[in-house]
Write a protein that holds these residues in place. Structure first.
Motif, PDB file in Angstrom:
ATOM      1  N   ASP A  10       0.855  -1.187   0.000  1.00 21.51           N
ATOM      2  CA  ASP A  10       0.000   0.000   0.000  1.00 21.51           C
ATOM      3  C   ASP A  10       0.892   1.240   0.000  1.00 21.51           C
ATOM      4  O   ASP A  10       1.657   1.462   0.934  1.00 21.51           O
ATOM      5  CB  ASP A  10      -0.907  -0.020   1.233  1.00 21.51           C
ATOM      6  N   THR A  12       1.165   5.331  -0.225  1.00 24.16           N
ATOM      7  CA  THR A  12       0.491   6.615  -0.088  1.00 24.16           C
ATOM      8  C   THR A  12       1.530   7.687   0.215  1.00 24.16           C
ATOM      9  O   THR A  12       2.229   7.621   1.229  1.00 24.16           O
ATOM     10  CB  THR A  12      -0.558   6.580   1.038  1.00 24.16           C
ATOM     11  N   SER A  13       1.666   8.674  -0.699  1.00 25.71           N
ATOM     12  CA  SER A  13       2.559   9.820  -0.492  1.00 25.71           C
ATOM     13  C   SER A  13       3.992   9.402  -0.173  1.00 25.71           C
ATOM     14  O   SER A  13       4.632   9.953   0.717  1.00 25.71           O
ATOM     15  CB  SER A  13       2.014  10.719   0.621  1.00 25.71           C
ATOM     16  N   ASN A  35      -2.253   5.421  -3.863  1.00 21.47           N
ATOM     17  CA  ASN A  35      -3.175   6.528  -3.650  1.00 21.47           C
ATOM     18  C   ASN A  35      -2.330   7.789  -3.520  1.00 21.47           C
ATOM     19  O   ASN A  35      -1.842   8.121  -2.444  1.00 21.47           O
ATOM     20  CB  ASN A  35      -4.018   6.289  -2.404  1.00 21.47           C
ATOM     21  N   ALA A  36      -2.105   8.479  -4.648  1.00 24.43           N
ATOM     22  CA  ALA A  36      -1.175   9.600  -4.701  1.00 24.43           C
ATOM     23  C   ALA A  36      -1.893  10.847  -5.187  1.00 24.43           C
ATOM     24  O   ALA A  36      -2.821  10.777  -5.992  1.00 24.43           O
ATOM     25  CB  ALA A  36      -0.014   9.270  -5.621  1.00 24.43           C
ATOM     26  N   TYR A  37      -1.408  12.010  -4.731  1.00 22.05           N
ATOM     27  CA  TYR A  37      -2.032  13.279  -5.077  1.00 22.05           C
ATOM     28  C   TYR A  37      -1.081  14.244  -5.771  1.00 22.05           C
ATOM     29  O   TYR A  37      -1.409  15.403  -5.959  1.00 22.05           O
ATOM     30  CB  TYR A  37      -2.631  13.920  -3.822  1.00 22.05           C
ATOM     31  N   ASN A 100      -5.053   5.982 -11.015  1.00 25.54           N
ATOM     32  CA  ASN A 100      -4.824   7.087 -10.086  1.00 25.54           C
ATOM     33  C   ASN A 100      -4.573   8.359 -10.902  1.00 25.54           C
ATOM     34  O   ASN A 100      -3.506   8.529 -11.490  1.00 25.54           O
ATOM     35  CB  ASN A 100      -3.621   6.770  -9.191  1.00 25.54           C
ATOM     36  N   GLY A 126      -7.237   8.752  -6.277  1.00 25.39           N
ATOM     37  CA  GLY A 126      -6.236   9.806  -6.372  1.00 25.39           C
ATOM     38  C   GLY A 126      -6.856  11.187  -6.452  1.00 25.39           C
ATOM     39  O   GLY A 126      -7.974  11.425  -6.001  1.00 25.39           O
TER      40      GLY A 126
END
Length: 223
Positions: A10, A12-13, A35-37, A100, A126
């Motif tokens: 998993d 994330t960031s 799960n990236a922004y 994403n 995302g």
């Protein structure tokens, strides 16, 4: 090797990870979850030496104008911050497609057949995904808490002429606006189409919806 749990890996960031040579065995909900922004948090090395049931994982990030087609040997397909992609005539039978932040892309005539609890055929997550066309796909996802299509921050997309068979949710749209859902067959055990959390101005046209136990359509967001 990874055998059980919600995710094998998993992410994330995180920055500049190298993930190679891993073997994932179902029933993980997703072998690799991202799960990236921002584009800087998807610059990872994830190559096809990672496998699901012996089939390679394909990871594309910050790519434009790529065609993935006519491939029946994919364990998992992941696109992160990609634009102008075409995914056509592929078959997935271990895990679905994780998307994403994907823009201006097309997913056409693919077959996704999953038999796992928590399985998701197409998962858009995302920052946001917009102006995508999802056309003529055959998505079957059995098992509890499963989804043919699950979205978050999903705007101005078209979902047309698809066949969706699900053990729980057909289409699940969260924080998703101005999408067109047209001429689909959706057959789900619990919810045919579920809108929630401020999903607005979505259009449903000429769909054949059936749910065995709960709702054909449930809207908690005001469409």
């Amino acid at each position: 090797s990874s055998q059980r749990g919600s995710y094998g890996v998993d992410i994330t960031s995180s920055y500049l990870l190298e993930i190679t040579g891993n073997s994932f065995i179902p029933p993980n909900a997703r072998p690799i979850n991202i799960n990236a922004y921002s584009t800087s948090t998807v610059n990872h090395t994830i190559d096809i030496t990672n496998t699901v049931n012996g089939k390679p994982i394909y990871y594309y990030h910050n790519n434009n104008s790529v065609i993935v087609e006519n491939n029946q040997n994919i364990g998992q397909l992941i696109l992160a911050f990609c634009e102008n992609f075409t995914v056509r005539n592929i078959t997935l039978d271990t895990f679905g497609i994780l998307l994403n932040s994907v823009y201006n892309s097309s997913f056409i005539n693919n077959t996704i057949n999953l038999n796992s609890s928590g399985g998701i055929g197409l998962y858009f997550n995302g920052d946001s995904s917009y102006n995508n066309n999802i056309i003529g796909n055959n998505i079957t996802v059995s098992g509890t808490d499963s989804f043919c299509l699950r979205t978050i921050y999903f705007y101005n997309n078209s979902f047309t002429n698809n066949l969706c068979l699900s053990g729980h949710y057909g289409l699940y749209l969260e924080l998703s606006d101005n999408n067109s859902v047209e001429n689909n067959v959706v057959n789900a055990d619990a919810f045919g189409i579920y809108f929630l959390l401020s999903s607005g101005d979505n259009r449903l046209i000429n769909n054949n919806l059936s749910s065995f136990s709960t709702y054909n359509i449930r809207d908690t967001s005001g469409n």
